[in-house]
Scaffold this active site. Structure first.
Site, PDB file in Angstrom:
ATOM      1  N   CYS A  83       0.842  -1.198   0.000  1.00  0.00           N
ATOM      2  CA  CYS A  83       0.000   0.000   0.000  1.00  0.00           C
ATOM      3  C   CYS A  83       0.884   1.256   0.000  1.00  0.00           C
ATOM      4  O   CYS A  83       1.660   1.456  -0.935  1.00  0.00           O
ATOM      5  CB  CYS A  83      -0.977  -0.027   1.169  1.00  0.00           C
ATOM      6  SG  CYS A  83      -2.324   1.178   1.002  1.00  0.00           S
ATOM      7  N   HIS A 131      -3.898  -4.507  -0.269  1.00  0.00           N
ATOM      8  CA  HIS A 131      -3.678  -5.014   1.085  1.00  0.00           C
ATOM      9  C   HIS A 131      -3.765  -6.540   1.048  1.00  0.00           C
ATOM     10  O   HIS A 131      -4.855  -7.104   1.171  1.00  0.00           O
ATOM     11  CB  HIS A 131      -4.742  -4.464   2.037  1.00  0.00           C
ATOM     12  CG  HIS A 131      -4.608  -3.020   2.324  1.00  0.00           C
ATOM     13  ND1 HIS A 131      -3.838  -2.526   3.364  1.00  0.00           N
ATOM     14  CD2 HIS A 131      -5.138  -1.935   1.705  1.00  0.00           C
ATOM     15  CE1 HIS A 131      -3.912  -1.209   3.382  1.00  0.00           C
ATOM     16  NE2 HIS A 131      -4.689  -0.825   2.378  1.00  0.00           N
ATOM     17  N   GLU A 165      -3.076  -8.661   3.275  1.00  0.00           N
ATOM     18  CA  GLU A 165      -3.577  -9.201   4.547  1.00  0.00           C
ATOM     19  C   GLU A 165      -5.103  -9.147   4.640  1.00  0.00           C
ATOM     20  O   GLU A 165      -5.696  -9.800   5.502  1.00  0.00           O
ATOM     21  CB  GLU A 165      -2.943  -8.449   5.724  1.00  0.00           C
ATOM     22  CG  GLU A 165      -3.537  -7.094   6.062  1.00  0.00           C
ATOM     23  CD  GLU A 165      -3.133  -5.965   5.130  1.00  0.00           C
ATOM     24  OE1 GLU A 165      -3.529  -4.813   5.405  1.00  0.00           O
ATOM     25  OE2 GLU A 165      -2.417  -6.224   4.153  1.00  0.00           O
TER      26      GLU A 165
END
Length: 212
Positions: A80, A190, A192
């Protein structure tokens, strides 16, 4: 391995995802300790927020001086804002000089961006979108050529060297959503927060020797 903590972004969610995917015996540390960062065998560089604040934090902690060597000598993953900061300059905050590890600049999405059907797109670009593989890379192993990832951003990177672009995403126009150079890999999304495809990517990173 170490997750670099400079106070920008949802670092604990990144740490949890990495620990979930880490092979037996690998320790994942969230840290701002320069000695620990310098000795880590691989590094994750996440980030959310404003570029000016991020650069100020990196300079205050002294991390900015370490990153050029670290990103060139071991597996390194920018996420990011951690992708954007790798470039030379961003238009955010009136213009900010960045780390300069990847030639290029960071620009805001056009205010009147439209999709293929002529509908105006919202800025920030938020939600799920496809990352389309445009160059082979070890971190793509086991992922489809068009994989779904989660994005939240108003700015996108414009690398000066096209051969450093390994993934692209369409939002109004096409932008470089994944870039790579040597042992350095970075994505605008992202991982995650990106379900199975994101976790597979992190799993690949944790087993990657940095070769490409």
């Amino acid at each position: 391995m170490a997750v670099i903590d400079y106070g920008m972004g949802n670092l604990h969610s990144v740490e949890r995802a990495l620990r979930h995917e880490a092979p037996p015996g690998m320790h994942v540390l969230l840290t701002d300790d320069l000695s620990v960062i310098g000795e880590a065998d691989r590094l994750v560089f996440p980030g959310q927020g404003a570029a000016a604040d991020a650069m100020e934090a990196l300079r205050r902690l002294g991390i900015d001086r370490m990153l050029p060597e670290l990103a060139a000598t071991r597996p390194f993953f920018g996420m990011c804002l951690g992708q954007q900061i790798l470039l030379d300059w961003t238009a955010e905050n009136g213009g900010v000089d960045l780390l300069g590890l990847i030639p290029g600049r960071v620009e805001r999405f056009p205010e009147r961006a439209i999709d293929n059907e002529g509908r105006r797109l919202k800025i920030p670009h938020m939600g799920w979108n496809v990352v389309r593989r445009v160059r082979e890379h070890p971190l793509w192993q086991g992922l489809p050529r068009e994989a779904w990832f989660y994005f939240v951003h108003s700015y996108r990177v414009l690398p000066a060297q096209g051969d450093q672009i390994v993934g692209e995403t369409d939002y109004g126009d096409t932008f470089a959503s994944a870039i790579a150079d040597g042992p350095m890999f970075a994505m605008q999304c992202h991982p995650e927060k990106s379900s199975a495809d994101g976790l597979r990517l992190l799993n690949n990173f944790l087993r990657w020797d940095g070769g490409w």
